[in-house]
Design a protein around this motif. Structure first.
Motif, mmCIF file in Angstrom:
data_model
loop_
_atom_site.group_PDB
_atom_site.id
_atom_site.type_symbol
_atom_site.label_atom_id
_atom_site.label_comp_id
_atom_site.label_asym_id
_atom_site.label_seq_id
_atom_site.Cartn_x
_atom_site.Cartn_y
_atom_site.Cartn_z
ATOM 1 N N ILE A 312 -10.002 17.123 94.504
ATOM 2 C CA ILE A 312 -10.130 15.737 94.954
ATOM 3 C C ILE A 312 -11.503 15.541 95.584
ATOM 4 O O ILE A 312 -11.939 16.355 96.410
ATOM 5 C CB ILE A 312 -9.041 15.385 95.993
ATOM 6 C CG1 ILE A 312 -7.643 15.680 95.438
ATOM 7 C CG2 ILE A 312 -9.151 13.925 96.414
ATOM 8 C CD1 ILE A 312 -6.530 15.546 96.457
ATOM 9 N N GLU A 313 -12.153 14.451 95.186
ATOM 10 C CA GLU A 313 -13.441 14.097 95.789
ATOM 11 C C GLU A 313 -13.340 12.682 96.345
ATOM 12 O O GLU A 313 -12.941 11.747 95.634
ATOM 13 C CB GLU A 313 -14.572 14.175 94.765
ATOM 14 C CG GLU A 313 -15.946 13.850 95.361
ATOM 15 C CD GLU A 313 -17.070 13.970 94.356
ATOM 16 O OE1 GLU A 313 -18.222 13.596 94.691
ATOM 17 O OE2 GLU A 313 -16.813 14.422 93.221
ATOM 18 N N GLU A 314 -13.664 12.533 97.599
ATOM 19 C CA GLU A 314 -13.594 11.234 98.252
ATOM 20 C C GLU A 314 -14.804 10.393 97.886
ATOM 21 O O GLU A 314 -15.943 10.870 97.894
ATOM 22 C CB GLU A 314 -13.520 11.406 99.763
ATOM 23 C CG GLU A 314 -13.303 10.094 100.521
ATOM 24 C CD GLU A 314 -13.227 10.303 102.018
ATOM 25 O OE1 GLU A 314 -12.694 9.407 102.698
ATOM 26 O OE2 GLU A 314 -13.697 11.347 102.511
ATOM 27 N N LYS A 315 -14.568 9.121 97.554
ATOM 28 C CA LYS A 315 -15.630 8.173 97.247
ATOM 29 C C LYS A 315 -15.608 7.060 98.291
ATOM 30 O O LYS A 315 -14.705 6.972 99.124
ATOM 31 C CB LYS A 315 -15.417 7.584 95.843
ATOM 32 C CG LYS A 315 -15.460 8.620 94.714
ATOM 33 C CD LYS A 315 -16.835 9.226 94.550
ATOM 34 C CE LYS A 315 -16.882 10.178 93.366
ATOM 35 N NZ LYS A 315 -18.220 10.783 93.193
ATOM 36 N N LYS A 316 -16.584 6.192 98.210
ATOM 37 C CA LYS A 316 -16.666 5.097 99.166
ATOM 38 C C LYS A 316 -15.543 4.080 98.922
ATOM 39 O O LYS A 316 -15.074 3.907 97.804
ATOM 40 C CB LYS A 316 -18.026 4.400 99.053
ATOM 41 C CG LYS A 316 -19.199 5.266 99.513
ATOM 42 C CD LYS A 316 -20.507 4.495 99.404
ATOM 43 C CE LYS A 316 -21.686 5.343 99.885
ATOM 44 N NZ LYS A 316 -22.971 4.611 99.777
ATOM 45 N N GLY A 317 -15.193 3.390 100.010
ATOM 46 C CA GLY A 317 -14.204 2.314 99.898
ATOM 47 C C GLY A 317 -12.786 2.814 99.684
ATOM 48 O O GLY A 317 -12.005 2.175 98.959
ATOM 49 N N ASP A 318 -12.429 3.949 100.313
ATOM 50 C CA ASP A 318 -11.080 4.513 100.180
ATOM 51 C C ASP A 318 -10.697 4.764 98.727
ATOM 52 O O ASP A 318 -9.546 4.567 98.317
ATOM 53 C CB ASP A 318 -10.034 3.583 100.831
ATOM 54 C CG ASP A 318 -10.045 3.693 102.345
ATOM 55 O OD1 ASP A 318 -10.573 4.695 102.861
ATOM 56 O OD2 ASP A 318 -9.545 2.763 103.011
ATOM 57 N N SER A 592 -4.390 14.500 106.636
ATOM 58 C CA SER A 592 -3.203 13.712 106.990
ATOM 59 C C SER A 592 -3.535 12.229 107.000
ATOM 60 O O SER A 592 -2.727 11.396 106.568
ATOM 61 C CB SER A 592 -2.657 14.157 108.346
ATOM 62 O OG SER A 592 -3.604 13.953 109.370
ATOM 63 N N ARG A 593 -4.750 11.907 107.494
ATOM 64 C CA ARG A 593 -5.178 10.495 107.439
ATOM 65 C C ARG A 593 -5.378 10.055 105.996
ATOM 66 O O ARG A 593 -5.025 8.942 105.607
ATOM 67 C CB ARG A 593 -6.470 10.302 108.236
ATOM 68 C CG ARG A 593 -6.325 10.491 109.739
ATOM 69 C CD ARG A 593 -7.543 9.965 110.470
ATOM 70 N NE ARG A 593 -8.775 10.622 110.041
ATOM 71 C CZ ARG A 593 -9.304 11.696 110.647
ATOM 72 N NH1 ARG A 593 -8.685 12.238 111.701
ATOM 73 N NH2 ARG A 593 -10.429 12.231 110.211
ATOM 74 N N MET A 594 -5.942 10.940 105.191
ATOM 75 C CA MET A 594 -6.209 10.608 103.793
ATOM 76 C C MET A 594 -4.908 10.377 103.021
ATOM 77 O O MET A 594 -4.835 9.520 102.131
ATOM 78 C CB MET A 594 -7.003 11.732 103.146
ATOM 79 C CG MET A 594 -7.536 11.388 101.756
ATOM 80 S SD MET A 594 -8.606 12.677 101.107
ATOM 81 C CE MET A 594 -7.388 13.888 100.624
ATOM 82 N N SER A 595 -3.854 11.129 103.356
ATOM 83 C CA SER A 595 -2.583 10.958 102.645
ATOM 84 C C SER A 595 -2.023 9.556 102.866
ATOM 85 O O SER A 595 -1.470 8.945 101.948
ATOM 86 C CB SER A 595 -1.576 12.013 103.105
ATOM 87 O OG SER A 595 -1.163 11.769 104.439
ATOM 88 N N SER A 596 -2.185 9.038 104.091
ATOM 89 C CA SER A 596 -1.701 7.680 104.375
ATOM 90 C C SER A 596 -2.492 6.653 103.581
ATOM 91 O O SER A 596 -1.925 5.685 103.053
ATOM 92 C CB SER A 596 -1.818 7.391 105.873
ATOM 93 O OG SER A 596 -1.018 8.288 106.617
#
Length: 643
Positions: A312-318, A592-596
């Motif tokens: 998983i790679e996080e991008k801008k804007g959730d 945990s924040r990302m899962s929400s």
């Protein structure tokens, strides 16, 4: 010449419409004597010309008006000049007049029908009404000439000053309409005469009536003009006795069935640091609360990431980008795990049209309609726990469903206690409120017990589940007071207690199966470990398995403990997962924040854009009931056809 041709065409068209059928009514005369007891004597003289071969006519008189005012008309003292057979059919009194042994061809036949038409008590508020279809709009043939007379008796105590005032008021408040159904225009010629005894006679005539055209009269009369009219059976006194009995017996039955079929074994919870064997977070989440929500589905991404199937790679804007690292079928062979088909379908639906090494973005999820896969996964998860894996005892489920339906019975008997067919407003409103109580009860209690083992305290949940019942009780009392100017706290309280109590026990009648007990105990034991694990114990596990935090994270998510799980590792040295790349400095609470955020963002991004463009459309208009009435809008009349 052109004008002559047009005139000729109009004449031919008119003649064709008159003789389009092989029979028609030459003359139709109706004599009505209005009864102030709402029993009107009607005599019909119908002269029918049969051109083709027919045995007679079928006369259909409407008698069922339950959709209009809850009443049913009664036909009494029926007489006919010709032999007939009669029966009620679909709200009509149907007379088949004539004999199959006799056939008419090119000859006229006169039929004289007389009967008393009992409409029952007037239900209008503040006034009485005479609203009759003198000739109904359901005749299938033209009518050459129609005449009628209607006698209205003078009622001295009905609010008229004298006979002259009676004449003036009737003249003013009489409306006659003619034509096809719904017509408010009158071409009917009529006049009013006063007889020596003070009664009035209205005479009228119309000619060249087409098929499905009739004549209707409407007269506004003072409140109380009708005396001694037939009243419907008042079942309210009986229902005031039946209602408490139904509520008490039903609640008692629900308690008895719960004690017989639905008493669950108390789960024995022993902490364990593994989920049930071969159970993914998706399955654990379902066992915990017998529901599948978006969080359960999205947790699988963290589970698969920990198993090495994706990164998983996080991008801008959730937003996030997912890389497929393995095929799930290959992973099943390598690991030797028995992966359910529903999880294979979910994984392949997420990485639709994506090879190993390929990437999936939110736009791909939208294009591939991943939300449909989410919906199918929820259904497939429920189906997974069927047969030998059923979490519930089948007999208790059947009994529970039966009692759930019966929980509506107190609402019905409670509504019947206050409503009569003649004035159904209270009945309808009470039923609507009661239906809301029925549905809310089942939903609230079902939700209460599904989450029973997941809450810290169920006291608040229990109280909240009964709040709708308290509100409905207030609404029922208020409606009864407004519409009937009386209040029965006792009966309304019984309605609420009977419905809510039966619904409550109908839900808890569902009993876990032996398999359901086993996997629930294992799941709750696993949850106990995640919830209560000591710091020293976790440090030892981290030393032996550096990825232990991430290995348990997906399960903590479905058990509602992701934040608590993260907090336990606060201050420990936990290495960043190899399968994740973020935009901000990593900390123990990051995932945990990302899962929400994912639980909200992914289902929303997976919905395809609608291809239907909305338009404001046209506002549907419509008028109310016009005071002058309309053709075919009254009682009686009906129509007929040849046979």
């Amino acid at each position: 010449m052109k004008r002559f041709l047009i005139t000729a065409l109009i004449l031919v068209t008119g003649l064709f419409s008159l003789f389009a059928t092989d029979w028609y009514i030459e003359n139709y005369d109706v004599k009505i004597t209005v009864g102030n007891n709402a029993v009107h004597h009607i005599e019909e003289t119908i002269d029918v010309y049969f051109d083709g071969p027919h045995h007679g006519i079928v006369r259909e008189i409407p008698v069922n008006y339950t959709k209009y005012n809850g009443m049913t008309a009664h036909i009494k003292n029926l007489e006919c000049s010709e032999p007939y057979n009669a029966d009620e059919d679909n709200g009509y009194y149907v007379m088949q007049i004539g004999s199959s042994s006799k056939t008419y061809r090119q000859e006229s036949v006169r039929y004289v029908i007389s009967y008393d038409y009992d409409l029952g008590a007037d239900t209008n508020d503040g006034y009485d009404e005479l609203y009759l279809n003198i000739i109904g709009v359901d005749w299938e043939c033209p009518i050459g000439s129609a005449t009628f007379s209607l006698v209205i008796p003078y009622v001295s105590d009905a609010g008229y000053a004298d006979k002259e005032d009676f004449f003036n008021q009737i003249y003013k408040n009489t409306h006659i309409t003619g034509g096809s159904y719904g017509s408010g225009i009158s071409n009917v010629k009529a006049y009013l005469e006063q007889n020596s005894d003070g009664s009035l006679t209205i005479f009228g005539r119309d000619t060249d009536m087409g098929s499905y055209e009739g004549i209707t009269i409407r007269i506004d009369l003072p409140e109380g003009w009708y005396h001694g009219a037939r009243l419907p059976w008042d079942y309210r006194p009986i229902m005031r006795i039946v209602h408490p009995i139904v509520c008490i017996l039903l609640l008692g039955l629900a308690i008895l069935l719960w004690a017989t079929y639905g008493r669950d074994n108390t789960p024995i919870i022993v902490a364990r640091f593994k989920p049930p064997k071969d159970f993914s977070p998706l399955l654990v989440g379902y066992v915990a609360d017998t529901t599948v929500d978006d969080k359960d589905v999205i947790s699988m991404l963290f589970y698969w990431a920990d198993e090495g199937l994706l990164s998983i790679e996080e991008k801008k804007g959730d937003k996030y980008e997912f890389t497929k690292l393995k095929n799930i079928e290959d992973y099943a062979i390598e690991s030797g795990k028995n992966i359910p088909t529903l999880e294979v379908t979910l994984f392949n639906g997420f990485f639709k049209n994506c090879d190993v090494g390929g990437k999936i973005t939110f736009k791909d999820l939208e294009k591939n309609n991943f939300y449909e896969t989410i919906v199918k996964t929820k259904s497939a998860t429920k189906s997974f726990f069927a047969g030998e894996r059923s979490l519930l005892d089948k007999k208790s489920v059947r009994v529970s469903g039966f009692m759930a339906l019966l929980s509506a019975l107190p609402v019905i008997t409670g509504a019947l206690r206050v409503g009569l067919y003649e004035n159904g407003t209270g009945l309808i409103i009470s039923l609507i409120i009661g239906a809301g109580l029925f549905l809310i009860n089942l939903g609230a209690f079902d939700s209460l017990f599904k989450k029973w083992h997941m809450r810290k305290s169920n006291a608040v949940g229990m109280i909240g589940s009964f709040i709708p019942s308290v509100l409905v009780f207030g609404m029922l009392v208020g409606v009864e007071y407004i519409l009937h100017d009386e209040i029965s706290v006792f009966h309304n309280l019984l309605t609420v207690i009977g419905c809510a109590g039966t619904a409550f026990f109908s839900v808890i009648i569902e009993k876990r199966s032996k398999y359901g007990d086993e996997v629930l105990e294992e799941t709750l034991g696993f949850r106990e470990f995640i919830d209560k694990a000591e710091i020293d114990q976790l440090k030892m596990m981290i030393e032996s398995d550096p990825d232990f935090y991430y290995r348990m994270l997906s399960f903590a998510i479905v058990l509602g403990l992701e934040n608590k799980w993260a907090k336990k590792f606060d201050g420990m040295i936990v290495q960043e997962p190899t399968w994740f790349t973020g935009l901000s400095p990593f900390d123990i609470y990051y995932l945990s924040r990302m899962s929400s955020r994912m639980t909200i963002a992914i289902p929303a991004a997976s919905l395809p854009k609608s291809s239907i463009s909305g338009s404001p459309g046209s506002r549907v208009g419509g008028g109310g009931f016009h005071s002058s009435g309309f053709s075919g809008g009254g009682f009686g009349g009906g129509g007929g056809h040849a046979w």
